[in-house]
Design an enzyme around this catalytic site. Structure first.
Site, PDB file in Angstrom:
ATOM      1  N   SER A  12       0.833  -1.196   0.000  1.00 60.05           N
ATOM      2  CA  SER A  12       0.000   0.000   0.000  1.00 60.05           C
ATOM      3  C   SER A  12       0.874   1.255   0.000  1.00 60.05           C
ATOM      4  CB  SER A  12      -0.966  -0.062   1.198  1.00 60.05           C
ATOM      5  OG  SER A  12      -2.023   0.851   1.060  1.00 60.05           O
ATOM      6  N   ASP A  43     -10.040  -4.625  -5.477  1.00 59.81           N
ATOM      7  CA  ASP A  43      -9.470  -3.940  -4.314  1.00 59.81           C
ATOM      8  C   ASP A  43     -10.156  -2.587  -4.207  1.00 59.81           C
ATOM      9  OD1 ASP A  43      -7.911  -2.478  -2.522  1.00 59.81           O
ATOM     10  OD2 ASP A  43      -5.996  -3.120  -3.360  1.00 59.81           O
ATOM     11  N   HIS A  47      -7.563  -5.841  -0.195  1.00 60.84           N
ATOM     12  CA  HIS A  47      -6.362  -5.010  -0.103  1.00 60.84           C
ATOM     13  C   HIS A  47      -5.295  -5.608   0.806  1.00 60.84           C
ATOM     14  CE1 HIS A  47      -4.288  -1.229  -0.775  1.00 60.84           C
ATOM     15  NE2 HIS A  47      -4.130  -1.039   0.531  1.00 60.84           N
TER      16      HIS A  47
END
Length: 257
Positions: free
Chosen positions: A84, A205, A236
Site C-alpha cells: 500500500s 481492491d 487489499h
C-alpha cells in the site's frame, strides 16, 4: 531473522504493523535475511514519537525513515517489499539511494488515489472528504465500516485482527496519515524509479483499481524490467487473507532477480 544472504525488507501499510507479514515469513526465512519494522504511524509505536509537522505534508519523511533504518542496520543492498502506501515510500527511497535496492515489490500500490480527467485512481473528491469526515466524527464507527471493505473477502478473523490494529492507532494520527496518503500524488516521480519493480495487485481492491498497476508499469523508469502480476484473489490485504498465494508469487519474482 532468516538464514539467507540476500536482504529482504518487508514494510507494512496504513493501519498495520510488522505482524502483517507473519503468515508469509515461513516461506521466506530459509532464503533471505528479513528486516521487519513498524512504520512511525503504527499503533504499535508510542504516539509520542509521531511528529505531526514532519509527517503531514508528503511521503518523503517516511522515505527518509526507511533509509535511516537501512543505514542503521548496515544494509548495503536489499529487495524491498512495500504494501500500500509503503510501496510509494520505497519508490521515493530508491530515487534518493538507488544503490541500496536491487528490486522493488509493490503490493496493492497506488501513486494517486483521486480520479482526474485522464487517470483512474478509484476515488472521487467527495469519497475522500467523506472518509475524513467519518474518521473525525466517530473513528471507531468508521473503522467498523471501512475495514470489512478493505479486507474485501469473508474472513472474520482478518477483519477482527485488522480492526484491532486500526483501533490501536490514535485517531488524530490516523486522520493525519490518511490525509497525507489520500492527498498524495507521486505520479510525476515514477519515471525516476530506475529499480526493476514487480507490481502485485488483487483482482478486486476497494483502494486500487486494476488500471493502476498497468499505469505504474508504463510509467516506472525501469521499462521492460517492470512486471505486473494480478492475483486471483480479492481485497487489499492479501498477505493476511491469501498468504500462500502471495508468498508463492514473491518466490517467483525473486527467483528471476
Amino acid at each position: 531473522m532468516g538464514s539467507g544472504e540476500r536482504i529482504l525488507v518487508l514494510s507494512h501499510g496504513f493501519g498495520g504493523d510488522q505482524s502483517m507479514w507473519r503468515e508469509i515469513l515461513p516461506y521466506l526465512v530459509p532464503d533471505f535475511k528479513i528486516i521487519l519494522f513498524d512504520m512511525i504511524f503504527s499503533g504499535s509505536v508510542e504516539a509520542k514519537h509521531f511528529d505531526f509537522d514532519r509527517y503531514s505534508d508528503s511521503l518523503s519523511a517516511y522515505a527518509e525513515d526507511l533509509l535511516a533504518i537501512l543505514d542503521e542496520l548496515q544494509a548495503d543492498k536489499c529487495v524491498y517489499v512495500g504494501h500500500s502506501v509503503s510501496a510509494m515510500v520505497g519508490c521515493l527511497a530508491s530515487i534518493k539511494r538507488p544503490q541500496l535496492f536491487e528490486r522493488l515489490i509493490l503490493l496493492c500500490a497506488s501513486p494517486r488515489y483521486l480520479n482526474d480527467e485522464s487517470y483512474e485512481g478509484g476515488f472521487e473528491r467527495g469519497d475522500i472528504d467523506g472518509i475524513f469526515s467519518a474518521m473525525k466524527s466517530n473513528y471507531s464507527a468508521w473503522v467498523s465500516s471501512f475495514v470489512p471493505l478493505l479486507v474485501g473477502v469473508d474472513d472474520p478473523s482478518v477483519v477482527k485482527e485488522f480492526s484491532t490494529k486500526m483501533m490501536n492507532m490514535k485517531p488524530e494520527i490516523a486522520l493525519v496519515v490518511a490525509k497525507t496518503i489520500f492527498e498524495s500524488d507521486v505520479r510525476s516521480i515514477l519515471c525516476d524509479v530506475k529499480i526493476p519493480c514487480g507490481i502485485i495487485q488483487t483482482r478486486k481492491d476497494i483502494a486500487v483499481p486494476l488500471a493502476v498497476p498497468y499505469y505504474m508499469q508504463s510509467n516506472l523508469g525501469a521499462g521492460e524490467t517492470n512486471s505486473v502480476h494480478i492475483l486471483d484473489v480479492d481485497g487489499h490485504l492479501p498477505q493476511l487473507t491469501s498468504p500462500h498465494t502471495v508468498a508463492k508469487l514473491f518466490g517467483q519474482i525473486l527467483a528471476r532477480s
